[in-house]
Design an enzyme around this catalytic site. Structure first.
Site, PDB file in Angstrom:
ATOM      1  N   TYR A   1       0.831  -1.208   0.000  1.00 16.02           N
ATOM      2  CA  TYR A   1       0.000   0.000   0.000  1.00 16.02           C
ATOM      3  C   TYR A   1       0.868   1.262   0.000  1.00 16.02           C
ATOM      4  O   TYR A   1       0.632   2.199  -0.768  1.00 16.02           O
ATOM      5  CB  TYR A   1      -0.919  -0.023   1.221  1.00 16.02           C
ATOM      6  CG  TYR A   1      -1.893   1.127   1.302  1.00 16.02           C
ATOM      7  CD1 TYR A   1      -3.026   1.150   0.494  1.00 16.02           C
ATOM      8  CD2 TYR A   1      -1.704   2.173   2.198  1.00 16.02           C
ATOM      9  CE1 TYR A   1      -3.936   2.196   0.574  1.00 16.02           C
ATOM     10  CE2 TYR A   1      -2.606   3.219   2.287  1.00 16.02           C
ATOM     11  CZ  TYR A   1      -3.722   3.221   1.468  1.00 16.02           C
ATOM     12  OH  TYR A   1      -4.623   4.267   1.551  1.00 16.02           O
TER      13      TYR A   1
ATOM     14  N   ILE B   1      -8.474   9.391   8.876  1.00 17.10           N
ATOM     15  CA  ILE B   1      -9.751  10.036   8.573  1.00 17.10           C
ATOM     16  C   ILE B   1     -10.887   9.165   9.099  1.00 17.10           C
ATOM     17  O   ILE B   1     -10.815   7.936   9.052  1.00 17.10           O
ATOM     18  CB  ILE B   1      -9.918  10.240   7.048  1.00 17.10           C
ATOM     19  CG1 ILE B   1      -8.707  10.990   6.470  1.00 17.10           C
ATOM     20  CG2 ILE B   1     -11.212  10.970   6.738  1.00 17.10           C
ATOM     21  CD1 ILE B   1      -8.502  12.393   6.992  1.00 17.10           C
TER      22      ILE B   1
END
Length: 241
Positions: free
Chosen positions: A147, A180
């Site tokens: 990632y 987030i």
């Protein structure tokens, strides 16, 4: 004093826009009156958006999606490449598929989108490309070699596009969110959440709307001279990187 004329609606494409950050970005563009297309693999675009099925790992599906969007909204003037996946595991346990699937979706998928969108932008002699990266791409993260590599690669891609297409008034920038509030973070334990917050100078999670506001600014009139930039929306977590 007369009011300033409202800006003309633009053709906007947001990938992975059915939930989380992508959905908030799509809704923000819709709220300002743009013509918004959202691509997902399973559907679920916000109300008012053109709902387009597309797997960004399939070049033919990407081409078909652009044909559908251009037929409905005209050439894409703003591309927000947000679609992404994770396959987290430690390096020694990471399979070839864990690596290749994440790179193909997050990095190569963004390449396919930017390449196809730029065709119309070059004819228009204007365009905005925003690639959604991550603070992980700047800092690294144990268990996320694939990632992090895919998200770091977006920086090199955007900066190369910025240099290549800048003479045609096409900008390319990166937004790098930190932690987030999304469905992914909602499942964390209170202890995990507290540990994460302790690492963030602002001592809280960000919101999807805060990321969307940054994307709107980057694609709006206030950022016409901003290109090749990496804008962190991370509460200060990655400062200096």
């Amino acid at each position: 004093m007369s009011d300033a004329p409202a800006p003309e609606p633009r053709s906007v494409l947001v990938t992975g826009g059915n939930r989380g950050i992508g959905r908030a970005i799509a809704e923000a563009f819709l709220a300002q009156g743009d013509r918004v297309a959202v691509t997902t693999r399973s559907g679920g675009a916000p109300e008012g958006a053109l709902d387009v099925r597309c797997d960004v790992t399939d070049p033919e599906a990407v081409e078909a999606a652009f044909a559908q969007i251009e037929g409905a909204h005209g050439p894409v003037e703003v591309l927000v490449a947000n679609a992404g996946i994770t396959a987290d595991t430690l390096l020694l346990r990471m399979s070839e598929d864990d690596w290749s699937s994440v790179l193909d979706t997050n990095l190569t998928g963004s390449f396919r989108l930017a390449k196809r969108a730029s065709k119309g932008m070059l004819r228009l002699r204007r365009g905005r490309i925003v690639l959604i990266s991550s603070v992980v791409g700047m800092l690294g993260s144990a268990g996320q070699v694939n990632y992090a590599a895919s998200k770091a690669g977006l920086v090199g891609m955007a900066r190369s596009i910025a240099r290549e297409l800048g003479s045609r008034s096409i900008t390319a920038n990166v937004v790098a969110p930190g932690f987030i509030e999304t469905d992914m973070t909602a499942v964390l334990s209170d202890e995990q959440k507290d540990t994460i917050k302790s690492q963030v100078p602002l001592q809280r999670y960000g919101t999807c709307e805060e990321v969307a506001s940054t994307v709107l600014w980057l694609t709006g009139p206030g950022a016409t001279y901003v290109t090749g930039a990496v804008i962190p929306v991370d509460g200060g977590l990655g400062m200096g990187h």
